[in-house]
Motif scaffolding. Structure first.
Motif, PDB file in Angstrom:
ATOM      1  N   GLU A  12      30.921  40.201  36.829  1.00 30.13           N
ATOM      2  CA  GLU A  12      31.974  39.562  37.355  1.00 30.13           C
ATOM      3  C   GLU A  12      31.180  39.013  38.835  1.00 30.13           C
ATOM      4  N   GLU A  13      31.016  37.704  38.623  1.00 25.84           N
ATOM      5  CA  GLU A  13      30.466  36.895  39.743  1.00 25.84           C
ATOM      6  C   GLU A  13      31.168  36.251  40.793  1.00 25.84           C
ATOM      7  N   ALA A  14      32.288  35.974  40.330  1.00 22.69           N
ATOM      8  CA  ALA A  14      33.161  35.174  41.269  1.00 22.69           C
ATOM      9  C   ALA A  14      34.653  35.688  41.899  1.00 22.69           C
ATOM     10  N   LEU A  15      34.382  36.973  42.157  1.00 24.45           N
ATOM     11  CA  LEU A  15      35.566  37.591  42.907  1.00 24.45           C
ATOM     12  C   LEU A  15      35.093  37.837  44.469  1.00 24.45           C
ATOM     13  N   TYR A  16      36.273  37.434  45.188  1.00 18.10           N
ATOM     14  CA  TYR A  16      35.929  37.579  46.699  1.00 18.10           C
ATOM     15  C   TYR A  16      37.229  38.024  47.387  1.00 18.10           C
ATOM     16  N   VAL A  17      37.110  38.891  48.287  1.00 18.12           N
ATOM     17  CA  VAL A  17      38.239  39.566  49.161  1.00 18.12           C
ATOM     18  C   VAL A  17      38.083  38.834  50.654  1.00 18.12           C
ATOM     19  N   ASP A  18      39.330  38.258  50.776  1.00 19.97           N
ATOM     20  CA  ASP A  18      39.439  37.564  52.008  1.00 19.97           C
ATOM     21  C   ASP A  18      39.890  38.507  53.010  1.00 19.97           C
ATOM     22  N   LEU A  19      39.027  38.835  54.113  1.00 23.47           N
ATOM     23  CA  LEU A  19      39.138  39.980  54.926  1.00 23.47           C
ATOM     24  C   LEU A  19      39.951  39.403  56.365  1.00 23.47           C
ATOM     25  N   ARG A  20      40.488  38.674  56.440  1.00 20.01           N
ATOM     26  CA  ARG A  20      41.364  37.733  57.639  1.00 20.01           C
ATOM     27  C   ARG A  20      42.239  38.819  57.908  1.00 20.01           C
ATOM     28  N   TRP A  21      43.131  39.191  56.814  1.00 23.87           N
ATOM     29  CA  TRP A  21      44.269  40.297  56.890  1.00 23.87           C
ATOM     30  C   TRP A  21      43.943  41.409  57.714  1.00 23.87           C
ATOM     31  N   SER A  22      42.677  42.058  57.591  1.00 21.86           N
ATOM     32  CA  SER A  22      42.358  43.048  58.554  1.00 21.86           C
ATOM     33  C   SER A  22      41.318  42.747  59.530  1.00 21.86           C
ATOM     34  N   PHE A  23      40.550  41.808  59.404  1.00 28.52           N
ATOM     35  CA  PHE A  23      39.583  41.775  60.642  1.00 28.52           C
ATOM     36  C   PHE A  23      39.765  40.833  61.467  1.00 28.52           C
ATOM     37  N   GLY A  24      40.535  39.688  61.207  1.00 25.10           N
ATOM     38  CA  GLY A  24      41.107  38.613  61.977  1.00 25.10           C
ATOM     39  C   GLY A  24      40.146  37.334  62.064  1.00 25.10           C
ATOM     40  N   TYR A  25      38.947  37.480  60.946  1.00 24.01           N
ATOM     41  CA  TYR A  25      38.086  36.226  61.022  1.00 24.01           C
ATOM     42  C   TYR A  25      38.244  35.671  59.568  1.00 24.01           C
ATOM     43  N   SER A  26      37.849  34.461  59.278  1.00 22.13           N
ATOM     44  CA  SER A  26      37.888  33.831  57.857  1.00 22.13           C
ATOM     45  C   SER A  26      36.561  34.460  57.279  1.00 22.13           C
ATOM     46  N   LEU A  27      36.586  35.443  56.989  1.00 19.69           N
ATOM     47  CA  LEU A  27      35.309  36.356  56.236  1.00 19.69           C
ATOM     48  C   LEU A  27      35.614  36.542  54.905  1.00 19.69           C
ATOM     49  N   TYR A  28      34.849  36.175  54.155  1.00 16.23           N
ATOM     50  CA  TYR A  28      35.085  36.160  52.477  1.00 16.23           C
ATOM     51  C   TYR A  28      34.114  37.140  51.973  1.00 16.23           C
ATOM     52  N   LEU A  29      34.512  38.293  51.413  1.00 17.24           N
ATOM     53  CA  LEU A  29      33.541  39.244  50.798  1.00 17.24           C
ATOM     54  C   LEU A  29      33.428  39.357  49.179  1.00 17.24           C
ATOM     55  N   LYS A  30      32.118  38.817  49.100  1.00 16.95           N
ATOM     56  CA  LYS A  30      31.557  38.671  47.815  1.00 16.95           C
ATOM     57  C   LYS A  30      31.395  39.956  46.950  1.00 16.95           C
ATOM     58  N   CYS A  31      32.252  40.275  46.035  1.00 11.62           N
ATOM     59  CA  CYS A  31      32.337  41.764  45.382  1.00 11.62           C
ATOM     60  C   CYS A  31      31.315  41.746  44.268  1.00 11.62           C
ATOM     61  N   GLU A  32      30.193  42.461  44.304  1.00 11.77           N
ATOM     62  CA  GLU A  32      29.117  42.473  43.286  1.00 11.77           C
ATOM     63  C   GLU A  32      29.247  43.740  42.623  1.00 11.77           C
ATOM     64  N   VAL A 287      30.850  34.016  54.621  1.00 10.06           N
ATOM     65  CA  VAL A 287      30.795  34.913  53.350  1.00 10.06           C
ATOM     66  C   VAL A 287      29.665  36.221  53.634  1.00 10.06           C
ATOM     67  N   ALA A 288      30.319  37.207  53.272  1.00 10.88           N
ATOM     68  CA  ALA A 288      29.399  38.346  53.179  1.00 10.88           C
ATOM     69  C   ALA A 288      29.428  39.013  51.962  1.00 10.88           C
ATOM     70  N   VAL A 289      28.118  39.506  51.627  1.00  9.50           N
ATOM     71  CA  VAL A 289      27.689  40.030  50.310  1.00  9.50           C
ATOM     72  C   VAL A 289      28.079  41.687  50.287  1.00  9.50           C
ATOM     73  N   ALA A 290      28.974  42.036  49.345  1.00  8.82           N
ATOM     74  CA  ALA A 290      29.364  43.668  48.911  1.00  8.82           C
ATOM     75  C   ALA A 290      28.600  44.209  47.877  1.00  8.82           C
ATOM     76  N   PRO A 291      27.533  44.906  48.087  1.00  8.72           N
ATOM     77  CA  PRO A 291      26.693  45.386  47.221  1.00  8.72           C
ATOM     78  C   PRO A 291      27.136  46.160  46.024  1.00  8.72           C
ATOM     79  N   ASP A 292      27.918  46.870  46.295  1.00  9.53           N
ATOM     80  CA  ASP A 292      28.750  47.927  45.303  1.00  9.53           C
ATOM     81  C   ASP A 292      30.059  48.407  45.794  1.00  9.53           C
ATOM     82  N   LEU A 293      30.574  49.267  44.963  1.00 16.28           N
ATOM     83  CA  LEU A 293      31.909  49.922  45.275  1.00 16.28           C
ATOM     84  C   LEU A 293      31.908  51.353  45.615  1.00 16.28           C
ATOM     85  N   GLY A 294      32.819  52.029  45.936  1.00 11.22           N
ATOM     86  CA  GLY A 294      32.721  53.103  46.496  1.00 11.22           C
ATOM     87  C   GLY A 294      32.870  54.635  45.952  1.00 11.22           C
TER      88      GLY A 294
END
Length: 324
Positions: A12-32, A287-294
């Motif tokens: 899955e190459e096109a999934l992003y999480v909008d972190l504005r709700w939590s961190f207050g900035y327009s930062l999109y996290l690309k989930c890899e 945009v920030a790149v998220a390398p993996d899950l938890g």
């Protein structure tokens, strides 16, 4: 409906999480992390194995060997199982138990280095062990993610273009620095893009990658004790160093909102939000790149006794980060 016959065919190459709700900035996290290897390392592993097969380095009976803190080991183990190779992962005592078990479940072998090299730490000791194995048996094929241009090439050909397609007005990209494959591939892609993009490398405090002093690092993934050969700092605009407790706190903050990410993602998010705050960057598309899950970190980052034993009882209290 996707139908596949080999595990590396799905990512899955096109999934992003909008972190504005939590961190207050327009930062999109690309989930890899949504593939069968569970991390962005699937891209580099596939590219390096494909190239080794084209070049005739990998043949029937070959044994792939690689030094890895975990995620590349799982990706190579999965591909080896799919294509009929054996795989041996050389890691160290910081590698998560879940990661080691995943490699073994896929029918492959793990060698754990327990003593760091006095000069080059655990990474140097792991590389020495890989070289010893290769010298002992010609069946071993070392892909060498630390010098292999196909490591960064995977992200030049895939990750960078994916981000550009999703965010044509991108202003700043945050990428964690481990082997620097993702960083270099994305940075090289955006250097030739039609508009300037600021590339910010996020590294762990205690890493020597960008010339800082070596220090203790307990979270696998980002940071090195040996400067990566593929790193070219001319492609990097800023570097942010993140203390490990800040990485942990970012992970827990995300988890409290239902998003379970790995330690490298916590480091990247902590560094990115710190940079955005310092630059008052509410107007930027980032945009920030998220390398993996938890899931592989449940016994470490998300385990209170482990956290307090490593970082102390105040590990979840606020702290600061450092820019260089």
């Amino acid at each position: 409906m996707p139908v596949i016959t080999v595990p590396e065919a799905f990512n899955e190459e096109a999934l992003y999480v909008d972190l504005r709700w939590s961190f207050g900035y327009s930062l999109y996290l690309k989930c890899e992390g949504f593939n069968f290897a569970g991390s962005i390392k699937l891209k580099a592993a596939t590219e390096m194995v494909d190239a080794a097969e084209r070049d005739g380095l990998l043949r029937p009976g070959s044994i792939i060997v690689e030094s890895s803190s975990g995620n590349l080991g799982v990706a190579l183990s999965m591909i080896a199982a799919s294509r009929g190779y054996r795989f041996l992962c050389v890691t160290d005592s910081r590698c998560n138990l879940a990661t080691r078990r995943a490699i073994e479940a896929l029918g492959n072998e793990v060698h754990i280095i327990t003593e760091p090299s006095p000069e080059s730490g655990f990474l140097g000791a792991r590389i020495d062990h890989v070289r010893m194995l290769c010298a002992s048996d010609e069946r071993y094929v070392w892909l060498n993610q630390y010098t292999n241009p196909d490591n960064w090439g995977a992200h030049f050909h895939r990750t960078g273009p994916e981000i550009a397609a999703a965010f044509p007005n991108l202003d700043v990209l945050f990428v964690g620095a481990g082997t620097t494959g993702t960083l270099m591939g994305c940075a090289r892609f955006f250097r030739q893009w039609h508009r300037p993009v600021r590339i910010v490398a996020i590294d762990s405090a205690g890493s020597v990658t960008f010339g800082g002093p070596a220090g203790r690092r307990m979270l696998p993934g980002l940071g090195t004790s040996v400067r990566p050969a593929i790193l070219d700092e001319s492609y990097v605009d800023d570097v942010v160093l993140v203390e490990e407790p800040d990485s942990v706190r970012a992970c827990h903050r995300l988890a409290r909102n239902g998003f379970l990410f790995g330690g490298s993602t916590g480091t990247v998010v902590s560094g990115a939000t710190g940079w955005l705050s310092e630059h008052d960057a509410h107007h930027l598309t980032a945009v920030a790149v998220a390398p993996d899950l938890g899931e592989r970190y449940l016994d470490t980052i998300y385990q209170t006794n482990w956290l307090q034993g490593i970082y102390g009882e105040d590990v979840l209290s606020p702290r600061t980060r450092q820019s260089v």
